[in-house]
Design a protein around this motif. Structure first.
Motif, PDB file in Angstrom:
ATOM      1  N   LYS A   2       0.836  -1.191   0.000  1.00  0.00           N
ATOM      2  CA  LYS A   2       0.000   0.000   0.000  1.00  0.00           C
ATOM      3  C   LYS A   2       0.879   1.252   0.000  1.00  0.00           C
ATOM      4  O   LYS A   2       1.863   1.336   0.730  1.00  0.00           O
ATOM      5  CB  LYS A   2      -0.909   0.022   1.227  1.00  0.00           C
ATOM      6  CG  LYS A   2      -2.132  -0.876   1.127  1.00  0.00           C
ATOM      7  CD  LYS A   2      -3.070  -0.626   2.298  1.00  0.00           C
ATOM      8  CE  LYS A   2      -4.423  -1.315   2.098  1.00  0.00           C
ATOM      9  NZ  LYS A   2      -4.315  -2.761   2.109  1.00  0.00           N
ATOM     10  N   LYS A   3       0.501   2.232  -0.808  1.00  0.00           N
ATOM     11  CA  LYS A   3       1.178   3.520  -0.825  1.00  0.00           C
ATOM     12  C   LYS A   3       0.351   4.497   0.012  1.00  0.00           C
ATOM     13  O   LYS A   3      -0.826   4.704  -0.249  1.00  0.00           O
ATOM     14  CB  LYS A   3       1.336   4.036  -2.259  1.00  0.00           C
ATOM     15  CG  LYS A   3       2.259   3.187  -3.113  1.00  0.00           C
ATOM     16  CD  LYS A   3       2.245   3.636  -4.568  1.00  0.00           C
ATOM     17  CE  LYS A   3       2.912   4.975  -4.743  1.00  0.00           C
ATOM     18  NZ  LYS A   3       3.016   5.358  -6.189  1.00  0.00           N
ATOM     19  N   GLU A  59      -2.115  10.557  -8.092  1.00  0.00           N
ATOM     20  CA  GLU A  59      -1.978   9.091  -8.149  1.00  0.00           C
ATOM     21  C   GLU A  59      -3.170   8.476  -7.424  1.00  0.00           C
ATOM     22  O   GLU A  59      -3.218   8.478  -6.190  1.00  0.00           O
ATOM     23  CB  GLU A  59      -0.669   8.637  -7.503  1.00  0.00           C
ATOM     24  CG  GLU A  59       0.588   9.274  -8.090  1.00  0.00           C
ATOM     25  CD  GLU A  59       1.839   8.809  -7.378  1.00  0.00           C
ATOM     26  OE1 GLU A  59       2.050   7.582  -7.269  1.00  0.00           O
ATOM     27  OE2 GLU A  59       2.601   9.674  -6.917  1.00  0.00           O
ATOM     28  N   ASP A  60      -4.119   7.925  -8.179  1.00  0.00           N
ATOM     29  CA  ASP A  60      -5.357   7.466  -7.552  1.00  0.00           C
ATOM     30  C   ASP A  60      -5.196   6.189  -6.738  1.00  0.00           C
ATOM     31  O   ASP A  60      -6.142   5.767  -6.068  1.00  0.00           O
ATOM     32  CB  ASP A  60      -6.468   7.294  -8.597  1.00  0.00           C
ATOM     33  CG  ASP A  60      -6.087   6.343  -9.728  1.00  0.00           C
ATOM     34  OD1 ASP A  60      -5.091   5.602  -9.583  1.00  0.00           O
ATOM     35  OD2 ASP A  60      -6.788   6.338 -10.761  1.00  0.00           O
ATOM     36  N   ASP A  61      -4.015   5.559  -6.778  1.00  0.00           N
ATOM     37  CA  ASP A  61      -3.797   4.371  -5.956  1.00  0.00           C
ATOM     38  C   ASP A  61      -3.165   4.710  -4.609  1.00  0.00           C
ATOM     39  O   ASP A  61      -2.899   3.822  -3.800  1.00  0.00           O
ATOM     40  CB  ASP A  61      -2.917   3.355  -6.696  1.00  0.00           C
ATOM     41  CG  ASP A  61      -1.512   3.878  -6.969  1.00  0.00           C
ATOM     42  OD1 ASP A  61      -1.360   5.113  -7.138  1.00  0.00           O
ATOM     43  OD2 ASP A  61      -0.562   3.070  -7.022  1.00  0.00           O
ATOM     44  N   CYS A  95      -9.133   8.040   0.774  1.00  0.00           N
ATOM     45  CA  CYS A  95      -8.870   7.452  -0.535  1.00  0.00           C
ATOM     46  C   CYS A  95      -9.660   8.188  -1.599  1.00  0.00           C
ATOM     47  O   CYS A  95     -10.560   8.990  -1.300  1.00  0.00           O
ATOM     48  CB  CYS A  95      -9.202   5.954  -0.544  1.00  0.00           C
ATOM     49  SG  CYS A  95     -10.967   5.596  -0.641  1.00  0.00           S
ATOM     50  N   ASP A  96      -9.342   7.893  -2.848  1.00  0.00           N
ATOM     51  CA  ASP A  96     -10.132   8.377  -3.971  1.00  0.00           C
ATOM     52  C   ASP A  96     -11.540   7.789  -3.858  1.00  0.00           C
ATOM     53  O   ASP A  96     -11.692   6.597  -3.570  1.00  0.00           O
ATOM     54  CB  ASP A  96      -9.459   7.932  -5.279  1.00  0.00           C
ATOM     55  CG  ASP A  96     -10.200   8.425  -6.503  1.00  0.00           C
ATOM     56  OD1 ASP A  96     -11.255   7.856  -6.818  1.00  0.00           O
ATOM     57  OD2 ASP A  96      -9.715   9.353  -7.149  1.00  0.00           O
ATOM     58  N   SER A 111     -12.418   4.410  -5.288  1.00  0.00           N
ATOM     59  CA  SER A 111     -11.816   3.212  -4.694  1.00  0.00           C
ATOM     60  C   SER A 111     -12.459   2.822  -3.374  1.00  0.00           C
ATOM     61  O   SER A 111     -12.168   1.754  -2.836  1.00  0.00           O
ATOM     62  CB  SER A 111     -10.314   3.443  -4.468  1.00  0.00           C
ATOM     63  OG  SER A 111      -9.663   3.796  -5.667  1.00  0.00           O
ATOM     64  N   ARG A 118     -14.268  -0.555  -2.853  1.00  0.00           N
ATOM     65  CA  ARG A 118     -13.346  -1.693  -2.930  1.00  0.00           C
ATOM     66  C   ARG A 118     -12.572  -1.872  -1.623  1.00  0.00           C
ATOM     67  O   ARG A 118     -12.167  -2.986  -1.274  1.00  0.00           O
ATOM     68  CB  ARG A 118     -12.371  -1.475  -4.095  1.00  0.00           C
ATOM     69  CG  ARG A 118     -11.287  -2.531  -4.251  1.00  0.00           C
ATOM     70  CD  ARG A 118     -10.472  -2.302  -5.518  1.00  0.00           C
ATOM     71  NE  ARG A 118      -9.899  -0.969  -5.578  1.00  0.00           N
ATOM     72  CZ  ARG A 118      -8.751  -0.635  -4.986  1.00  0.00           C
ATOM     73  NH1 ARG A 118      -8.090  -1.526  -4.280  1.00  0.00           N
ATOM     74  NH2 ARG A 118      -8.280   0.588  -5.101  1.00  0.00           N
TER      75      ARG A 118
END
Length: 276
Positions: A2-3, A45-47, A180-181, A184, A187
């Motif tokens: 995880k970032k 960065e969406d992750d 988070c975005d 996401s 999820r």
């Protein structure tokens, strides 16, 4: 892996909170100098997840962070409460009796006021970050300087701990939000397993408008754990209300939101998550 974007550097309280919340997981920290930079990183960065302090039991709410969160469009998916313990660190070869200056973030310095008053020989100098002060002292080999930060920063920067738990109030906790975005969010968490929500809304400038909203939450057995008002810049005597609500029944909570919405303006759910 995880970032996680945090404000601060390794060894900071944001770092400690991230590793506690994601215990047992491999993390890649994205260290940001400011909270504004944290949100820029998430948008780019969406992750990338984010972890951001929102309130402290002593210093109170981080009001600017409420605004950054609302404007960012990011979603809250979790929270973590970290016990804040401050330690005094210096270079390993320094004699603690010969220290002349102490560096740290102004909030940390304020939370250790009694300790500092007992050591009047220490010149107090503010820095941007607690762990950053330790890193600076180690990198520049600043003999006679000490840092106030988490003890976990000592092994990271080759420092030694002079004193542990020097904060004035031992019941010192900071609450962090995990972000988070919004695409996401589903999820990463199951909304039906949540028990807490953060919302923001404005109200008509009319008598009894807030009490009507509170009455509806009461009718639906929704507990308000926090309410924070902030003035709306450019609109005299109008406010944004940031509210945390707790619930045991997700469907009943959503019914309460539907009932409240017509009484408010610009109601937005900032996140639904598992409170602790």
């Amino acid at each position: 892996m995880k970032k996680i974007a945090i404000q601060g550097i390794p060894g900071s309280f944001h770092d400690i909170a991230a590793h506690e919340y994601f215990a047992g997981e491999e993390l890649q920290l994205v260290c940001c100098n400011t909270f504004e930079a944290l949100f820029r990183t998430m948008r780019a960065e969406d992750d990338v997840l984010g972890l951001m302090a929102i309130e402290n039991t002593i210093a109170g709410s981080l009001l600017h962070n409420y605004e950054l969160l609302r404007e960012s469009g990011m979603t809250i998916i979790g929270e973590h409460k970290l016990h804040i313990e401050h330690s005094l660190l210096c270079l390993p070869e320094d004699d603690p009796a010969h220290l002349t200056e102490v560096n740290s973030h102004p909030v940390a310095l304020a939370q250790c006021r009694n300790y500092l008053e007992r050591h009047p020989a220490l010149k107090v100098v503010e820095t941007d970050d607690t762990a950053g002060a330790a890193e600076m002292i180690a990198r520049q080999r600043l003999h006679g300087h000490a840092a106030i930060c988490h003890a976990g920063a000592a092994p990271l920067y080759g420092m030694k701990v002079v004193d542990h738990a020097i904060e004035d109030n031992k019941h010192n906790f900071t609450r962090f939000l995990v972000l988070c975005d919004p695409w996401s969010a589903d999820r990463l968490r199951d909304v039906h397993a949540t028990n807490k929500s953060s919302i923001v809304f404005t109200l008509p400038h009319e008598e009894g408008s807030l009490s009507q909203v509170l009455s509806i939450f009461s009718f639906y057995k929704i507990n308000l754990s926090k309410i924070q008002s902030l003035p709306i810049i450019g609109r005299e005597w109008q406010y944004l209300f940031y509210v945390d609500v707790c619930y045991s029944d997700y469907i009943r909570y959503r019914q309460s939101i539907d009932a409240v919405r017509p009484l408010t303006r610009e109601l937005k759910i900032l996140g639904e998550y598992r409170g602790n």
